[in-house]
Structures are given as structure tokens and as C-alpha cells.
Design a protein around this motif. Sequence first.
Motif, mmCIF file in Angstrom:
data_model
loop_
_atom_site.group_PDB
_atom_site.id
_atom_site.type_symbol
_atom_site.label_atom_id
_atom_site.label_comp_id
_atom_site.label_asym_id
_atom_site.label_seq_id
_atom_site.Cartn_x
_atom_site.Cartn_y
_atom_site.Cartn_z
ATOM 1 N N TRP A 83 0.806 -1.212 0.000
ATOM 2 C CA TRP A 83 0.000 0.000 0.000
ATOM 3 C C TRP A 83 0.844 1.270 0.000
ATOM 4 C CZ3 TRP A 83 -4.476 -0.306 -1.886
ATOM 5 C CH2 TRP A 83 -5.295 -1.423 -1.666
ATOM 6 N N VAL A 84 2.060 1.211 0.554
ATOM 7 C CA VAL A 84 2.971 2.355 0.457
ATOM 8 C C VAL A 84 3.381 2.557 -1.001
ATOM 9 C CG1 VAL A 84 5.265 3.242 1.046
ATOM 10 C CG2 VAL A 84 3.840 2.198 2.819
ATOM 11 N N ALA A 85 3.718 1.448 -1.680
ATOM 12 C CA ALA A 85 4.091 1.535 -3.100
ATOM 13 C C ALA A 85 2.918 2.040 -3.934
ATOM 14 C CB ALA A 85 4.559 0.169 -3.599
ATOM 15 N N PHE A 86 1.718 1.566 -3.629
ATOM 16 C CA PHE A 86 0.523 2.008 -4.343
ATOM 17 C C PHE A 86 0.306 3.514 -4.132
ATOM 18 C CE2 PHE A 86 -4.007 2.991 -4.509
ATOM 19 C CZ PHE A 86 -4.382 2.423 -5.713
ATOM 20 N N THR A 87 0.505 3.977 -2.925
ATOM 21 C CA THR A 87 0.369 5.408 -2.628
ATOM 22 C C THR A 87 1.315 6.238 -3.474
ATOM 23 O OG1 THR A 87 -0.395 5.042 -0.358
ATOM 24 C CG2 THR A 87 0.682 7.147 -0.812
ATOM 25 N N ASP A 88 2.577 5.797 -3.542
ATOM 26 C CA ASP A 88 3.575 6.576 -4.283
ATOM 27 C C ASP A 88 3.344 6.539 -5.787
ATOM 28 O OD1 ASP A 88 4.875 7.412 -2.014
ATOM 29 O OD2 ASP A 88 6.281 5.747 -1.991
ATOM 30 N N SER A 89 3.030 5.366 -6.329
ATOM 31 C CA SER A 89 2.931 5.223 -7.786
ATOM 32 C C SER A 89 1.573 5.624 -8.341
ATOM 33 C CB SER A 89 3.235 3.775 -8.198
ATOM 34 O OG SER A 89 2.252 2.890 -7.679
ATOM 35 N N SER A 90 0.506 5.442 -7.562
ATOM 36 C CA SER A 90 -0.833 5.640 -8.105
ATOM 37 C C SER A 90 -1.586 6.835 -7.534
ATOM 38 C CB SER A 90 -1.673 4.366 -7.869
ATOM 39 O OG SER A 90 -1.098 3.264 -8.520
ATOM 40 N N VAL A 91 -1.141 7.385 -6.416
ATOM 41 C CA VAL A 91 -1.815 8.550 -5.837
ATOM 42 C C VAL A 91 -0.892 9.765 -5.871
ATOM 43 C CG1 VAL A 91 -2.976 9.510 -3.812
ATOM 44 C CG2 VAL A 91 -3.209 7.074 -4.338
ATOM 45 N N ALA A 92 0.276 9.638 -5.263
ATOM 46 C CA ALA A 92 1.182 10.785 -5.146
ATOM 47 C C ALA A 92 1.662 11.278 -6.501
ATOM 48 C CB ALA A 92 2.382 10.408 -4.271
ATOM 49 N N LEU A 93 2.058 10.363 -7.384
ATOM 50 C CA LEU A 93 2.628 10.759 -8.677
ATOM 51 C C LEU A 93 1.620 11.510 -9.534
ATOM 52 C CD1 LEU A 93 4.960 10.694 -10.695
ATOM 53 C CD2 LEU A 93 4.055 8.525 -11.534
ATOM 54 N N SER A 94 0.429 10.928 -9.703
ATOM 55 C CA SER A 94 -0.566 11.561 -10.571
ATOM 56 C C SER A 94 -1.079 12.870 -9.972
ATOM 57 C CB SER A 94 -1.731 10.595 -10.829
ATOM 58 O OG SER A 94 -2.280 10.114 -9.623
ATOM 59 N N THR A 95 -1.224 12.924 -8.641
ATOM 60 C CA THR A 95 -1.633 14.166 -7.997
ATOM 61 C C THR A 95 -0.595 15.264 -8.225
ATOM 62 O OG1 THR A 95 -2.847 12.985 -6.259
ATOM 63 C CG2 THR A 95 -2.212 15.255 -5.786
ATOM 64 N N SER A 96 0.670 14.904 -8.073
ATOM 65 C CA SER A 96 1.756 15.867 -8.249
ATOM 66 C C SER A 96 1.787 16.421 -9.662
ATOM 67 C CB SER A 96 3.095 15.201 -7.911
ATOM 68 O OG SER A 96 4.173 16.051 -8.222
ATOM 69 N N HIS A 116 -6.051 13.448 -17.907
ATOM 70 C CA HIS A 116 -5.569 12.070 -17.741
ATOM 71 C C HIS A 116 -5.072 11.830 -16.317
ATOM 72 C CE1 HIS A 116 -3.232 8.404 -18.188
ATOM 73 N NE2 HIS A 116 -2.195 9.060 -17.717
ATOM 74 N N PHE A 117 -4.231 12.725 -15.812
ATOM 75 C CA PHE A 117 -3.654 12.498 -14.483
ATOM 76 C C PHE A 117 -4.675 12.738 -13.374
ATOM 77 C CE2 PHE A 117 0.344 12.824 -16.857
ATOM 78 C CZ PHE A 117 0.985 11.704 -16.357
ATOM 79 N N LEU A 118 -5.627 13.635 -13.599
ATOM 80 C CA LEU A 118 -6.706 13.805 -12.633
ATOM 81 C C LEU A 118 -7.549 12.541 -12.562
ATOM 82 C CD1 LEU A 118 -8.350 15.544 -10.684
ATOM 83 C CD2 LEU A 118 -9.562 16.491 -12.654
ATOM 84 N N ASP A 119 -7.895 11.993 -13.735
ATOM 85 C CA ASP A 119 -8.681 10.756 -13.769
ATOM 86 C C ASP A 119 -7.893 9.585 -13.185
ATOM 87 O OD1 ASP A 119 -10.761 12.097 -14.899
ATOM 88 O OD2 ASP A 119 -10.422 11.382 -16.941
ATOM 89 N N THR A 120 -6.570 9.611 -13.372
ATOM 90 C CA THR A 120 -5.724 8.555 -12.808
ATOM 91 C C THR A 120 -5.777 8.583 -11.285
ATOM 92 O OG1 THR A 120 -4.237 8.587 -14.706
ATOM 93 C CG2 THR A 120 -3.375 7.646 -12.672
ATOM 94 N N THR A 121 -5.732 9.780 -10.707
ATOM 95 C CA THR A 121 -5.828 9.905 -9.247
ATOM 96 C C THR A 121 -7.170 9.391 -8.756
ATOM 97 O OG1 THR A 121 -4.401 11.868 -9.310
ATOM 98 C CG2 THR A 121 -5.678 11.497 -7.306
ATOM 99 N N ILE A 122 -8.238 9.799 -9.425
ATOM 100 C CA ILE A 122 -9.581 9.352 -9.020
ATOM 101 C C ILE A 122 -9.705 7.839 -9.182
ATOM 102 C CG2 ILE A 122 -12.043 9.496 -9.583
ATOM 103 C CD1 ILE A 122 -11.551 12.434 -10.336
ATOM 104 N N GLY A 123 -9.109 7.291 -10.246
ATOM 105 C CA GLY A 123 -9.133 5.834 -10.437
ATOM 106 C C GLY A 123 -8.428 5.107 -9.312
ATOM 107 N N ALA A 124 -7.295 5.657 -8.852
ATOM 108 C CA ALA A 124 -6.557 5.041 -7.742
ATOM 109 C C ALA A 124 -7.380 5.091 -6.457
ATOM 110 C CB ALA A 124 -5.222 5.748 -7.546
#
Length: 403
Positions: A83-96, A116-124
Amino acid sequence: MSAGILYTTSEVESKRIRAIAAYAGLSIDVKESGDVAKTPTFETTDGFKVFEAAAIGRYLASLAPNSTLLPSDAKDAALVDQWVAFTDSSVALSTSIALKLVRGSITPYNKPIHTHFLDTTIGALTILEKALVTRTFLATERVTLADLSLAAELQLAFSTIIDASARASLPNVLRHYETIVNQSAVKDVFGSTTYTEKSLQYTPPAKEKKEKKTEEAPKPKAEKKPKPAEDDEEDDRPVEEPKAKNPLDSLPKSSFNLEDWKRAYSNKDTRGPDGAIEWFYQHFDKEGFSVWRIDFKYPTELTQIFMSSNLIGGFFNRLEASRKYLFGSMGVLGTSNDSLISGTLIARGQDIKPVVEVAPDWESYDFKCLDLDNEEDKKFFEAALAWDLALDGKAWADGKNFK
């Protein structure tokens, strides 16, 4: 007593690591980046240094074995790391990236990439929503490193890009977030959250207004002076800077005409005895041009096929300044939420960087020079041109050309 010094320039990274330290019962000092080469970096009192938020968090958690942050059970510990890896790759990156786009840190602004990156964050966050339906915390029945890491990134997202309408579909994520940030040990670190009602949008910079010249009293006419000598006149003339020449124009002339290739590719069948690929092999000059494989670095961020295709289109648009030096054939392989972007480029010269660095997002891709005498590289190249490339069991779903 302080366990060490955290060097960082990021508020969200600082908050994340300070929350982990606080929950572990540790005291740390936070300073600006200083002379460290990579931030965030944590330095202990005995000189040990470690960088990256995930690694720093894990190290601090390991200093407090009774805190529940890092379970002793191997399976539970693996779930925390997951879940730490998921946070970094799927939430933090796209939000940033979404925030950098709307704030103008990445230029020029591109709406499809922002979307695209906004939708990626929402998808995560939707994945998290489903995972938290039956759970209070992410990995175990207690607060762990994973929960605190996620909360710091969520606070940034909820206050900037995840607006009220998006949050309405994430009740379990919201419940989890509120549970974590209100833990007594970290409440002071997180403080209060200002939830955004509307996602931040890009605002173009205002055009500078020319200042109006103030009216001045007419000046008496000056006596005409003798015309200066030609050499003196030249000193006062504005010197026009010669336009910078693209270094690719200085390369030796090539027998391979890229425009002829683009016409052949457009007008001929791709494969076959008289096809575009055969034409390419008959005319290609490997001294003057090179062939590359290109792969999007963050396939886990890809969601809908059409959005990934738009991502390719946006990248190609930003390569406009290199049109006369470049040909591309790239595609989306796979299905929605399980895809990747890959393809091939034919570029002037032997170095890809001068050709692609005109696109601000070029570093989001990996580039590998292909050897067409190698059967595997040749097969990849031809399949990318013919739009029948398949990788990792993922078939070609959509594609675009740069011609």
C-alpha cells in the motif's frame, strides 16, 4: 532528543515523515534541502543517510517495533509495503503532475494530459474505496506506515484537485482519512484540512499591459548635429542575434529522405513485397538515422484506452519542432485499466535527446536504440509500424503516427 534531520523542500513529504516519526514516538528536525543531492533525505545523529519518503518512513518505523507501524509478520509487512508503493505510484505521482500542470510548473499546459492524471488519481482512489469497504485500516487491524503515508498524500489531493463531487463517491476513503489524521499522536502534524469544493483549474497568465506614456511638455528642437561617421552609427544600431541553428542540421547529409519515407508509409501497404517496410530497408541510412523503441514509464497510471491514445497525441503535438527530424508510430496495448504505451521512432542522428527534448514530457518515456540486425529488435520495429505489436499478452488497441 532528535533522532535525526530531515532535509526536504516538499510540505507533503515533510508532513508524511513527521507523522510517521510522531506515531513512532520519535523527534526529528526538519530543514531546507541544504547541500543534499536528493530530497527528501534523512540523516541520523551518527551520520547515516537515507533518501526517498518510502525508505525514510520504513526506517523510522523500524526504530519503534512496538508502535504497530511495521508488523513483524512477513505477510502483514508485505501488505504494508504494497500500500505504500501504491500510494507513491498511483496517488502521489498523478496528484503531483496534475497540480504542476494547473499551477504552470509544467509548460505548456495541456488539457488532455491534465485530465488524464486527474482521472488517474480518481481511479486510484476508487481502488482504495473498494479495498476499504470492509476494513478500517489498509493492511492490518491497527494504524501502520501505509495508513500514515496515504493520509499525507490524500490531504494534498483533497485540498486541491479532488473536489466535493469526487469525494461524494469515496465515503470509505474519506472515513479512513479522517480516522488517521485525527489520531492523537499525529493530529498536530496534520492540522485541519481545507477541503476544496472545486478542483483547481489552470488559469493562463495575464498578458502584460503596456504602460501608457505620460504626456510630456514639448522639448525645444535640438540643433542638428553633423552626421556621425559610418563606424559610429553602427555602434548604436541594435544587433540582431542570429537564430540558433538546430545541431541536427549540422549532421552530414543523409541518403535517407525522411519525407519520402513518410509518403511511402502513408501510401503503401505496411507489409508485403512492395510495402512500406520493404521500402524502408531499401533506403534506410543507419549512419544518418537511428531507430528507437519508446515506452511510457508509468503504465499503472493508464486507465481508459481513448485517454491513453490522447496522451500519445498530446506528446506528438509537443514534438512539432522536430517534425522534419522524426517519424513515430506508437500505440496503446491492452484493455482499459490494464494497458501500456509503446512504439517506435525513426530519428535523425544517433542521439534521441536532441530530437525529443522539445516536448516537456519527454522524460516520461524510456528510449532504447534498436539494432535492426537483431531479429528481436527488427520484429518489434516492424510490428510497431504495422500496428500489430503485442507485448506481455497485450494486443494493440489504438495507435497514432507522427509524420
